[in-house]
Scaffold this motif. Structure first.
Motif, PDB file in Angstrom:
ATOM      1  N   ALA A  37      76.411 -25.734 -22.732  1.00  0.00           N
ATOM      2  CA  ALA A  37      77.402 -24.654 -22.841  1.00  0.00           C
ATOM      3  C   ALA A  37      77.179 -23.611 -21.755  1.00  0.00           C
ATOM      4  CB  ALA A  37      77.326 -24.019 -24.227  1.00  0.00           C
ATOM      5  N   ASN A  38      75.913 -23.256 -21.511  1.00  0.00           N
ATOM      6  CA  ASN A  38      75.610 -22.315 -20.426  1.00  0.00           C
ATOM      7  C   ASN A  38      76.003 -22.876 -19.066  1.00  0.00           C
ATOM      8  OD1 ASN A  38      72.962 -21.403 -22.396  1.00  0.00           O
ATOM      9  ND2 ASN A  38      74.175 -19.800 -21.442  1.00  0.00           N
ATOM     10  N   LEU A  39      75.674 -24.147 -18.833  1.00  0.00           N
ATOM     11  CA  LEU A  39      76.017 -24.765 -17.553  1.00  0.00           C
ATOM     12  C   LEU A  39      77.520 -24.729 -17.305  1.00  0.00           C
ATOM     13  CD1 LEU A  39      73.756 -27.966 -17.447  1.00  0.00           C
ATOM     14  CD2 LEU A  39      73.628 -26.003 -15.896  1.00  0.00           C
ATOM     15  N   GLU A  40      78.292 -24.941 -18.358  1.00  0.00           N
ATOM     16  CA  GLU A  40      79.741 -25.026 -18.211  1.00  0.00           C
ATOM     17  C   GLU A  40      80.421 -23.663 -18.242  1.00  0.00           C
ATOM     18  OE1 GLU A  40      80.288 -29.513 -20.061  1.00  0.00           O
ATOM     19  OE2 GLU A  40      80.820 -27.783 -21.292  1.00  0.00           O
ATOM     20  N   GLY A  41      79.622 -22.604 -18.362  1.00  0.00           N
ATOM     21  CA  GLY A  41      80.192 -21.262 -18.324  1.00  0.00           C
ATOM     22  C   GLY A  41      80.585 -20.702 -19.667  1.00  0.00           C
ATOM     23  N   THR A  42      80.262 -21.416 -20.757  1.00  0.00           N
ATOM     24  CA  THR A  42      80.556 -20.909 -22.100  1.00  0.00           C
ATOM     25  C   THR A  42      79.280 -20.281 -22.659  1.00  0.00           C
ATOM     26  OG1 THR A  42      82.068 -22.796 -22.333  1.00  0.00           O
ATOM     27  CG2 THR A  42      81.672 -21.480 -24.297  1.00  0.00           C
ATOM     28  N   ASP A  43      78.863 -19.180 -22.043  1.00  0.00           N
ATOM     29  CA  ASP A  43      77.576 -18.576 -22.376  1.00  0.00           C
ATOM     30  C   ASP A  43      77.522 -18.059 -23.808  1.00  0.00           C
ATOM     31  OD1 ASP A  43      76.184 -18.777 -19.754  1.00  0.00           O
ATOM     32  OD2 ASP A  43      77.868 -17.558 -19.093  1.00  0.00           O
ATOM     33  N   SER A  44      78.679 -17.730 -24.372  1.00  0.00           N
ATOM     34  CA  SER A  44      78.717 -17.221 -25.744  1.00  0.00           C
ATOM     35  C   SER A  44      78.229 -18.253 -26.756  1.00  0.00           C
ATOM     36  CB  SER A  44      80.137 -16.785 -26.099  1.00  0.00           C
ATOM     37  OG  SER A  44      81.037 -17.874 -25.968  1.00  0.00           O
ATOM     38  N   HIS A  45      78.269 -19.541 -26.381  1.00  0.00           N
ATOM     39  CA  HIS A  45      77.842 -20.611 -27.289  1.00  0.00           C
ATOM     40  C   HIS A  45      76.577 -21.309 -26.778  1.00  0.00           C
ATOM     41  CE1 HIS A  45      81.751 -19.820 -28.893  1.00  0.00           C
ATOM     42  NE2 HIS A  45      81.673 -20.775 -29.779  1.00  0.00           N
ATOM     43  N   GLY A  46      75.905 -20.645 -25.839  1.00  0.00           N
ATOM     44  CA  GLY A  46      74.737 -21.248 -25.218  1.00  0.00           C
ATOM     45  C   GLY A  46      73.424 -20.831 -25.849  1.00  0.00           C
ATOM     46  N   ILE A  47      72.403 -20.697 -25.005  1.00  0.00           N
ATOM     47  CA  ILE A  47      71.043 -20.470 -25.479  1.00  0.00           C
ATOM     48  C   ILE A  47      70.890 -19.121 -26.177  1.00  0.00           C
ATOM     49  CG2 ILE A  47      70.187 -19.448 -23.347  1.00  0.00           C
ATOM     50  CD1 ILE A  47      67.604 -21.119 -23.758  1.00  0.00           C
ATOM     51  N   SER A  48      71.850 -18.220 -26.001  1.00  0.00           N
ATOM     52  CA  SER A  48      71.806 -16.940 -26.714  1.00  0.00           C
ATOM     53  C   SER A  48      71.865 -17.143 -28.223  1.00  0.00           C
ATOM     54  CB  SER A  48      72.956 -16.032 -26.263  1.00  0.00           C
ATOM     55  OG  SER A  48      74.206 -16.558 -26.650  1.00  0.00           O
ATOM     56  N   ARG A  49      72.332 -18.312 -28.666  1.00  0.00           N
ATOM     57  CA  ARG A  49      72.425 -18.593 -30.106  1.00  0.00           C
ATOM     58  C   ARG A  49      71.102 -19.071 -30.707  1.00  0.00           C
ATOM     59  NH1 ARG A  49      77.741 -18.281 -32.872  1.00  0.00           N
ATOM     60  NH2 ARG A  49      79.216 -17.842 -31.199  1.00  0.00           N
ATOM     61  N   LEU A  50      70.137 -19.426 -29.885  1.00  0.00           N
ATOM     62  CA  LEU A  50      68.905 -20.019 -30.402  1.00  0.00           C
ATOM     63  C   LEU A  50      68.183 -19.087 -31.368  1.00  0.00           C
ATOM     64  CD1 LEU A  50      66.920 -22.408 -30.327  1.00  0.00           C
ATOM     65  CD2 LEU A  50      65.777 -21.285 -28.390  1.00  0.00           C
ATOM     66  N   SER A  51      68.156 -17.810 -31.077  1.00  0.00           N
ATOM     67  CA  SER A  51      67.407 -16.868 -31.919  1.00  0.00           C
ATOM     68  C   SER A  51      67.977 -16.784 -33.329  1.00  0.00           C
ATOM     69  CB  SER A  51      67.400 -15.480 -31.270  1.00  0.00           C
ATOM     70  OG  SER A  51      66.697 -15.499 -30.051  1.00  0.00           O
ATOM     71  N   ILE A  52      69.284 -16.741 -33.461  1.00  0.00           N
ATOM     72  CA  ILE A  52      69.861 -16.650 -34.810  1.00  0.00           C
ATOM     73  C   ILE A  52      69.666 -17.955 -35.568  1.00  0.00           C
ATOM     74  CG2 ILE A  52      72.209 -17.305 -34.107  1.00  0.00           C
ATOM     75  CD1 ILE A  52      71.200 -14.782 -36.860  1.00  0.00           C
ATOM     76  N   TYR A  53      69.752 -19.092 -34.871  1.00  0.00           N
ATOM     77  CA  TYR A  53      69.475 -20.362 -35.539  1.00  0.00           C
ATOM     78  C   TYR A  53      68.038 -20.381 -36.061  1.00  0.00           C
ATOM     79  CZ  TYR A  53      73.700 -22.170 -33.168  1.00  0.00           C
ATOM     80  OH  TYR A  53      74.974 -22.377 -32.732  1.00  0.00           O
ATOM     81  N   ALA A  54      67.097 -19.949 -35.211  1.00  0.00           N
ATOM     82  CA  ALA A  54      65.686 -19.931 -35.613  1.00  0.00           C
ATOM     83  C   ALA A  54      65.473 -19.028 -36.829  1.00  0.00           C
ATOM     84  CB  ALA A  54      64.819 -19.470 -34.443  1.00  0.00           C
ATOM     85  N   LYS A  55      66.141 -17.892 -36.815  1.00  0.00           N
ATOM     86  CA  LYS A  55      66.012 -16.952 -37.929  1.00  0.00           C
ATOM     87  C   LYS A  55      66.499 -17.580 -39.226  1.00  0.00           C
ATOM     88  CE  LYS A  55      67.042 -12.142 -39.109  1.00  0.00           C
ATOM     89  NZ  LYS A  55      67.717 -10.890 -38.666  1.00  0.00           N
ATOM     90  N   SER A 179      92.032 -17.961 -32.179  1.00  0.00           N
ATOM     91  CA  SER A 179      92.066 -16.530 -31.869  1.00  0.00           C
ATOM     92  C   SER A 179      92.296 -16.368 -30.376  1.00  0.00           C
ATOM     93  CB  SER A 179      90.745 -15.872 -32.273  1.00  0.00           C
ATOM     94  OG  SER A 179      89.666 -16.499 -31.622  1.00  0.00           O
ATOM     95  N   ILE A 180      92.646 -15.171 -29.962  1.00  0.00           N
ATOM     96  CA  ILE A 180      92.919 -14.939 -28.545  1.00  0.00           C
ATOM     97  C   ILE A 180      91.665 -15.095 -27.705  1.00  0.00           C
ATOM     98  CG2 ILE A 180      92.548 -12.423 -28.481  1.00  0.00           C
ATOM     99  CD1 ILE A 180      95.246 -12.335 -26.885  1.00  0.00           C
ATOM    100  N   VAL A 181      90.502 -14.994 -28.359  1.00  0.00           N
ATOM    101  CA  VAL A 181      89.219 -15.185 -27.690  1.00  0.00           C
ATOM    102  C   VAL A 181      88.225 -15.660 -28.736  1.00  0.00           C
ATOM    103  CG1 VAL A 181      88.446 -12.803 -28.080  1.00  0.00           C
ATOM    104  CG2 VAL A 181      87.530 -14.090 -26.147  1.00  0.00           C
ATOM    105  N   ALA A 182      87.242 -16.445 -28.321  1.00  0.00           N
ATOM    106  CA  ALA A 182      86.203 -16.885 -29.260  1.00  0.00           C
ATOM    107  C   ALA A 182      85.410 -15.672 -29.739  1.00  0.00           C
ATOM    108  CB  ALA A 182      85.274 -17.883 -28.585  1.00  0.00           C
ATOM    109  N   ARG A 183      85.129 -15.614 -31.036  1.00  0.00           N
ATOM    110  CA  ARG A 183      84.387 -14.479 -31.595  1.00  0.00           C
ATOM    111  C   ARG A 183      82.997 -14.370 -30.971  1.00  0.00           C
ATOM    112  NH1 ARG A 183      81.759 -12.731 -36.527  1.00  0.00           N
ATOM    113  NH2 ARG A 183      82.653 -10.766 -37.253  1.00  0.00           N
ATOM    114  N   GLY A 184      82.462 -15.524 -30.525  1.00  0.00           N
ATOM    115  CA  GLY A 184      81.160 -15.519 -29.874  1.00  0.00           C
ATOM    116  C   GLY A 184      81.128 -14.645 -28.628  1.00  0.00           C
TER     117      GLY A 184
END
Length: 361
Positions: A37-55, A179-184
């Protein structure tokens, strides 16, 4: 912002997930999906999500190693119980099972319940395209869109995705939220401390807002007004009602620390084996002709190229594989703290000389 190598980020993700007890094949899928997701430019669904998944693994709100149950309800119909697993691994298993059925019978319809956020829908469409199958995918999500005329979020942002192979490594991939934009993207803006554009969201009183925190308390606006809200309803029926998952406001929010119930997200996929409909070579020739003729349509004065959905994604990925993946300071710090919790060092940033290479396609 610092820049990181994709393989280093994948390795970090895998180590964190495996340290938490996730089996290796699952950790590889999650890491691959996030970093892709980060590579393809969809950073909102990329590695930034790892912390909440871990939690959520740690507080037992998501099952780190789910016992995913696959039930064949009819020759081409699969029902999947995700055992409260992360949506990436639940959907990965579902698509793998569905591909085998579609190759045998021509189609596979897959309804999934008891899952969680699954990242980008495009990831699973790409899985199908690699096997020369077309894919249509849907998922619901926690309330994010108000019904048309309302001011309180009710539907999820409920993405719709399509994948069509083209005979080369650049399939048509359409992945959009209702939605007009992804909530992420609003969640990411809140993490980065930046405003959101006008027209993205309303606050809890129904007024337009540029503040991401206010938008998260209010509602994202639907794509295309009433039409987007209608599509969100259709996705809710497929993924929530038909699958037996939660729907609308009953889908629990991953980011709500006060929530104790499972999210019970629903997904729905339809796979089509093109060879069962027409000769594969003819399909590839026809779709390539379609795309080429589309790209040759006379362009507006400020447009240099007409691209089909999936082209930007592919080019961005090729570029970032060379130049690296940029992470904001907030995301970087969050990941470093997560790594420290498990005694896993966060990778070193790429050198300036390497990460600033020019690249063009």
């Amino acid at each position: 912002m610092n820049t990181y190598n994709e393989s280093d980020l994948k390795e970090f993700c895998e180590k964190v997930l495996e340290k938490m007890g996730m089996r290796k094949d699952y950790s590889e899928v999650v890491a691959d999906s996030l970093v892709k997701a980060n590579l393809e430019g969809t950073d909102s669904h990329g590695i930034s999500r790892l912390s909440i998944y871990a939690k959520r693994f740690m507080d037992k709100r998501i099952n780190v190693n789910p016992d995913i149950k696959v039930t064949k309800k009819a020759p081409t119909v699969l029902q999947i119980d995700g055992d409260n697993g992360l949506g990436h691994v639940v959907s990965w298993k579902a698509i793998k099972e569905g591909i085998e059925i579609a190759k045998e019978s021509g189609t596979a319809a897959i309804a999934i319940r008891n899952s969680n956020h699954f990242g980008t829908a495009s990831y699973f469409c790409q899985m199908a395209c690699e096997q020369n199958l077309a894919c249509i995918g849907f998922t619901n999500s926690p309330p994010g869109i108000a019904p048309w005329g309302g001011k309180e979020a009710f539907f999820g942002t409920n993405p719709i995705a399509f994948g069509f192979p083209t005979g080369n490594d650049q399939p048509v991939i359409i992945d959009l939220s209702t939605s007009i934009v992804a909530r992420g993207k609003i969640i990411l803006a809140a993490k980065q401390g930046t405003e959101i554009p006008d027209g993205w969201a309303i606050d809890e009183d129904g007024y337009p807002t540029k503040e991401p925190a206010a938008a998260l308390k209010g509602s994202v606006l639907p794509l295309g007004g009433a039409k987007g809200a209608a599509l969100a309803l259709a996705v809710e029926i497929l993924t929530g009602v038909l699958s037996g998952a939660a729907f609308g406001p009953h889908v629990k929010n991953l980011y709500d620390d006060n929530e104790t119930e499972n999210a019970n997200v629903g997904h729905f996929f339809l796979l089509l084996d093109i060879k069962k409909f027409m000769d594969l070579t003819l399909f590839f020739t026809s779709i390539q002709n379609l795309l080429q003729e589309m790209k040759e349509v006379p362009k507006k004065p400020d447009v240099s190229e007409i691209r089909y959905p999936g082209e930007r994604r592919k080019r961005e990925s090729a570029s970032r594989q060379l130049t690296g993946i940029e992470l904001s300071g907030n995301v970087e710090q969050e990941l470093k703290e997560l790594g420290a919790d498990f005694h896993i060092p966060f990778p070193e940033a790429m050198s300036l000389d390497h990460s600033s290479k020019s690249f063009s396609l």
